[in-house]
Motif scaffolding. Structure first.
Motif, PDB file in Angstrom:
ATOM      1  N   HIS A  24     -16.324   3.990  -3.936  1.00  0.00           N
ATOM      2  CA  HIS A  24     -15.810   5.323  -3.584  1.00  0.00           C
ATOM      3  C   HIS A  24     -15.403   5.427  -2.108  1.00  0.00           C
ATOM      4  CE1 HIS A  24     -17.503   6.384  -7.514  1.00  0.00           C
ATOM      5  NE2 HIS A  24     -16.815   7.508  -7.442  1.00  0.00           N
ATOM      6  N   PRO A  25     -16.225   4.959  -1.157  1.00  0.00           N
ATOM      7  CA  PRO A  25     -15.818   5.097   0.255  1.00  0.00           C
ATOM      8  C   PRO A  25     -14.536   4.347   0.600  1.00  0.00           C
ATOM      9  CG  PRO A  25     -18.179   4.704   0.103  1.00  0.00           C
ATOM     10  CD  PRO A  25     -17.617   4.476  -1.264  1.00  0.00           C
ATOM     11  N   VAL A  26     -14.371   3.124   0.090  1.00  0.00           N
ATOM     12  CA  VAL A  26     -13.175   2.362   0.456  1.00  0.00           C
ATOM     13  C   VAL A  26     -11.931   2.957  -0.198  1.00  0.00           C
ATOM     14  CG1 VAL A  26     -13.341   0.619  -1.379  1.00  0.00           C
ATOM     15  CG2 VAL A  26     -12.227   0.057   0.783  1.00  0.00           C
ATOM     16  N   MET A  27     -12.029   3.460  -1.423  1.00  0.00           N
ATOM     17  CA  MET A  27     -10.873   4.086  -2.047  1.00  0.00           C
ATOM     18  C   MET A  27     -10.478   5.359  -1.297  1.00  0.00           C
ATOM     19  SD  MET A  27      -9.671   2.281  -4.455  1.00  0.00           S
ATOM     20  CE  MET A  27     -10.176   0.776  -5.289  1.00  0.00           C
ATOM     21  N   ALA A  28     -11.462   6.124  -0.854  1.00  0.00           N
ATOM     22  CA  ALA A  28     -11.158   7.326  -0.072  1.00  0.00           C
ATOM     23  C   ALA A  28     -10.510   6.956   1.264  1.00  0.00           C
ATOM     24  CB  ALA A  28     -12.436   8.130   0.165  1.00  0.00           C
ATOM     25  N   ALA A  29     -11.018   5.891   1.899  1.00  0.00           N
ATOM     26  CA  ALA A  29     -10.453   5.455   3.176  1.00  0.00           C
ATOM     27  C   ALA A  29      -9.032   4.933   2.997  1.00  0.00           C
ATOM     28  CB  ALA A  29     -11.336   4.366   3.787  1.00  0.00           C
ATOM     29  N   ALA A  30      -8.785   4.213   1.903  1.00  0.00           N
ATOM     30  CA  ALA A  30      -7.435   3.720   1.642  1.00  0.00           C
ATOM     31  C   ALA A  30      -6.468   4.876   1.400  1.00  0.00           C
ATOM     32  CB  ALA A  30      -7.453   2.775   0.436  1.00  0.00           C
ATOM     33  N   ALA A  31      -6.920   5.876   0.655  1.00  0.00           N
ATOM     34  CA  ALA A  31      -6.073   7.045   0.399  1.00  0.00           C
ATOM     35  C   ALA A  31      -5.681   7.729   1.709  1.00  0.00           C
ATOM     36  CB  ALA A  31      -6.796   8.016  -0.524  1.00  0.00           C
ATOM     37  N   ALA A  32      -6.635   7.832   2.627  1.00  0.00           N
ATOM     38  CA  ALA A  32      -6.346   8.460   3.917  1.00  0.00           C
ATOM     39  C   ALA A  32      -5.411   7.600   4.771  1.00  0.00           C
ATOM     40  CB  ALA A  32      -7.647   8.718   4.668  1.00  0.00           C
ATOM     41  N   ALA A  33      -5.494   6.290   4.621  1.00  0.00           N
ATOM     42  CA  ALA A  33      -4.682   5.387   5.441  1.00  0.00           C
ATOM     43  C   ALA A  33      -3.237   5.307   4.961  1.00  0.00           C
ATOM     44  CB  ALA A  33      -5.301   3.990   5.431  1.00  0.00           C
ATOM     45  N   LEU A  34      -2.982   5.553   3.667  1.00  0.00           N
ATOM     46  CA  LEU A  34      -1.648   5.394   3.103  1.00  0.00           C
ATOM     47  C   LEU A  34      -0.742   6.574   3.415  1.00  0.00           C
ATOM     48  CD1 LEU A  34      -2.575   4.065  -0.453  1.00  0.00           C
ATOM     49  CD2 LEU A  34      -1.402   2.764   1.346  1.00  0.00           C
ATOM     50  N   ALA A  35       0.534   6.272   3.583  1.00  0.00           N
ATOM     51  CA  ALA A  35       1.554   7.313   3.614  1.00  0.00           C
ATOM     52  C   ALA A  35       1.790   7.800   2.187  1.00  0.00           C
ATOM     53  CB  ALA A  35       2.848   6.745   4.193  1.00  0.00           C
ATOM     54  N   PRO A  36       2.318   9.004   1.992  1.00  0.00           N
ATOM     55  CA  PRO A  36       2.632   9.463   0.627  1.00  0.00           C
ATOM     56  C   PRO A  36       3.528   8.451  -0.088  1.00  0.00           C
ATOM     57  CG  PRO A  36       2.800  11.273   2.171  1.00  0.00           C
ATOM     58  CD  PRO A  36       2.594  10.040   3.001  1.00  0.00           C
ATOM     59  N   GLY A  37       3.140   8.101  -1.305  1.00  0.00           N
ATOM     60  CA  GLY A  37       3.869   7.101  -2.062  1.00  0.00           C
ATOM     61  C   GLY A  37       3.450   5.677  -1.764  1.00  0.00           C
ATOM     62  N   GLY A  38       2.549   5.491  -0.824  1.00  0.00           N
ATOM     63  CA  GLY A  38       2.102   4.162  -0.453  1.00  0.00           C
ATOM     64  C   GLY A  38       1.183   3.558  -1.488  1.00  0.00           C
ATOM     65  N   ARG A  39       1.034   2.235  -1.436  1.00  0.00           N
ATOM     66  CA  ARG A  39       0.244   1.513  -2.423  1.00  0.00           C
ATOM     67  C   ARG A  39      -0.931   0.776  -1.768  1.00  0.00           C
ATOM     68  NH1 ARG A  39       5.730   0.140  -4.827  1.00  0.00           N
ATOM     69  NH2 ARG A  39       5.674   0.833  -7.019  1.00  0.00           N
ATOM     70  N   PHE A  40      -2.009   0.653  -2.534  1.00  0.00           N
ATOM     71  CA  PHE A  40      -3.175  -0.141  -2.153  1.00  0.00           C
ATOM     72  C   PHE A  40      -3.359  -1.200  -3.231  1.00  0.00           C
ATOM     73  CE2 PHE A  40      -8.097  -0.168  -1.982  1.00  0.00           C
ATOM     74  CZ  PHE A  40      -8.099  -1.286  -1.148  1.00  0.00           C
ATOM     75  N   ALA A  41      -3.226  -2.478  -2.845  1.00  0.00           N
ATOM     76  CA  ALA A  41      -3.373  -3.597  -3.782  1.00  0.00           C
ATOM     77  C   ALA A  41      -4.639  -4.359  -3.444  1.00  0.00           C
ATOM     78  CB  ALA A  41      -2.155  -4.511  -3.702  1.00  0.00           C
TER      79      ALA A  41
END
Length: 447
Positions: A366-383
């Motif tokens: 949960h913490p890393v997914m929340a941090a990735a969401a905050a780091a991404l621009a709208p429409g950005g991807r986390f792989a």
């Protein structure tokens, strides 16, 4: 024949000082102080008289007053190093850490090989919020005075710096052999064992820590009480991830043979698999994405994915891994950071974040997914890639890596407000001659 008038105070001063020294030798500090103060009445600026008074006051734990007299004793700049060392000790005891550190630097200007002063300065700098510089002086102190069990207190003092500043592996390497050779009835043994237990906890060596802390607990006292508190909070898996100090130490040691082992022996193909998945989702070379390689290691993922990036940044917890990645010349920027802190450094800055073989060092996702969401621009991807288990939740397996259930992954993605765009089977590596079951995922931040 009468003495010149100028010689009379000098003679009286010498007589008072001799009497003060004699009092100290007899153990009569009251008489020594009385004689030293007579010397000060004759010459208030006398370095020797001030140093004598300071020594006596230090013995009575009057550190503030002692420091004031040491300052006078050293005012002409010709006082012995022993007075400067005593001034640094008095200043530290009085809580004047910045001035004590400045005094230590003056000592090292005269004696760069003074191991005890390097050790004191390391401790002071740690309290002053300068952990990296503290580590430099701690390393120098260790080099100048190799580990000696006879000085277990000094060794423990130095190891404390390494543990607190994030190098528990060094502390363990110092303390473990010293404790094997130490006097079993020595007064410094409980403190040293306690500190080694803290080092093992930081290195996620729970069983070693438990055995050691149980011994300290049996001994009772303050060390026993602290051991009890540490034992109560020891379960590394319950903390949700491996200790950052453990991961850093692991990869600092592994950096020189990382690429050879991972690619050759463990059949590591996560970067290639991530690239193939992103191309299937429509990305193309020359896409000019702002890309972040989270947990970049030596740069294996960066080498594979650079063609998708207009700009490529990366970070890793291991300084030695970062050095290797920087040497590849692929990254526009690379730095040292813990995973969630590195992601949080630039909110909304990235079109693509990649974490190849990184989630295995985390428990709760949960913490890393929340941090990735905050780091991404709208429409950005986390792989990302990871290892998988059946059932629910996550588990730390014998390889000291976490495997996650798919329900746990789905829950973490949903809680972060991300959309799961792709999830497929992936074998992140081989262990004991067999492929490890895992997953490859790509999630998207809504526009």
């Amino acid at each position: 024949m009468s003495l010149p008038l100028a010689a009379v105070p000098a003679a009286a001063l010498e007589e008072a000082l001799i009497a003060a020294y004699a009092g100290l030798e007899r153990g009569d500090t009251a008489a020594a102080e009385s004689s030293a103060r007579m010397a000060l009445e004759i010459d208030p600026a006398s370095p020797e008289a001030n140093a004598l008074i300071a020594e006596i006051l230090t013995g009575r734990s009057r550190f503030e007053a002692a420091a004031a007299h040491y300052r006078v004793a050293l005012a002409d700049g010709t006082g012995p190093l022993s007075w400067q060392r005593d001034l640094a000790a008095a200043l530290e005891a009085a809580g004047h850490d910045a001035e004590a550190a400045s005094t230590c630097r003056e000592i090292l200007g005269r004696r760069p090989d003074d191991a005890a002063t390097h050790r004191r300065l390391a401790r002071l700098l740690l309290r002053l919020g300068e952990p990296e510089t503290a580590l430099e002086h701690a390393r120098e102190a260790r080099f100048l005075a190799p580990d000696r069990p006879a000085d277990l207190a000094g060794l423990t003092d130095l190891a404390e710096v390494f543990v607190t500043a994030g190098e528990p592996l060094t502390a363990a390497e110092m303390l473990e052999p010293a404790l094997r050779r130490a006097d079993p009835d020595g007064p410094g043994l409980p403190a040293a064992r306690l500190l080694l237990g803290r080092a093992w906890i930081a290195l996620s060596e729970a069983e070693k820590a438990q055995r050691l802390l149980a011994e300290v607990l049996e001994g009772g006292g303050d060390a026993g009480a602290r051991a009890a508190a540490l034992l109560a909070d020891l379960d590394g898996a319950a903390r949700g991830s491996l200790a950052p100090a453990y991961v850093r130490a692991l990869f600092d040691r592994y950096a020189d043979r990382f690429d050879t082992d991972l690619v050759g022996r463990l059949h590591y193909v996560a970067p290639q698999a991530i690239r193939a998945a992103l191309l299937r989702l429509g990305l193309v070379d020359g896409a000019a994405l702002r890309m972040l390689d989270a947990g970049c290691g030596t740069g294996l993922a960066g080498a594979e994915l650079r063609s998708l990036a207009g700009s490529l940044a990366g970070f890793d917890l291991s300084p030695r891994m970062v050095e290797k990645a920087r040497a590849r010349g692929l990254y526009d920027e690379v730095w040292v950071a813990e995973l969630t802190a590195g992601l949080a450094a630039r909110p909304g800055a990235w079109d693509l974040v990649v974490a190849a073989d990184v989630l295995v060092y985390l428990g709760d996702l949960h913490p890393v997914m929340a941090a990735a969401a905050a780091a991404l621009a709208p429409g950005g991807r986390f792989a990302f890639t990871g290892e998988v288990i059946d059932g629910d939740g996550f588990r730390l397996h014998e390889g000291r890596r976490y495997a996650h259930s798919l329900p746990h992954l789905h829950a973490a993605v949903a809680a972060a407000g991300l959309t799961l765009e792709l999830l497929e089977e992936h074998q992140p590596r081989w262990e004991k001659g067999r492929p490890v079951p895992g997953f490859l995922g790509v999630v998207t931040k809504p526009v």
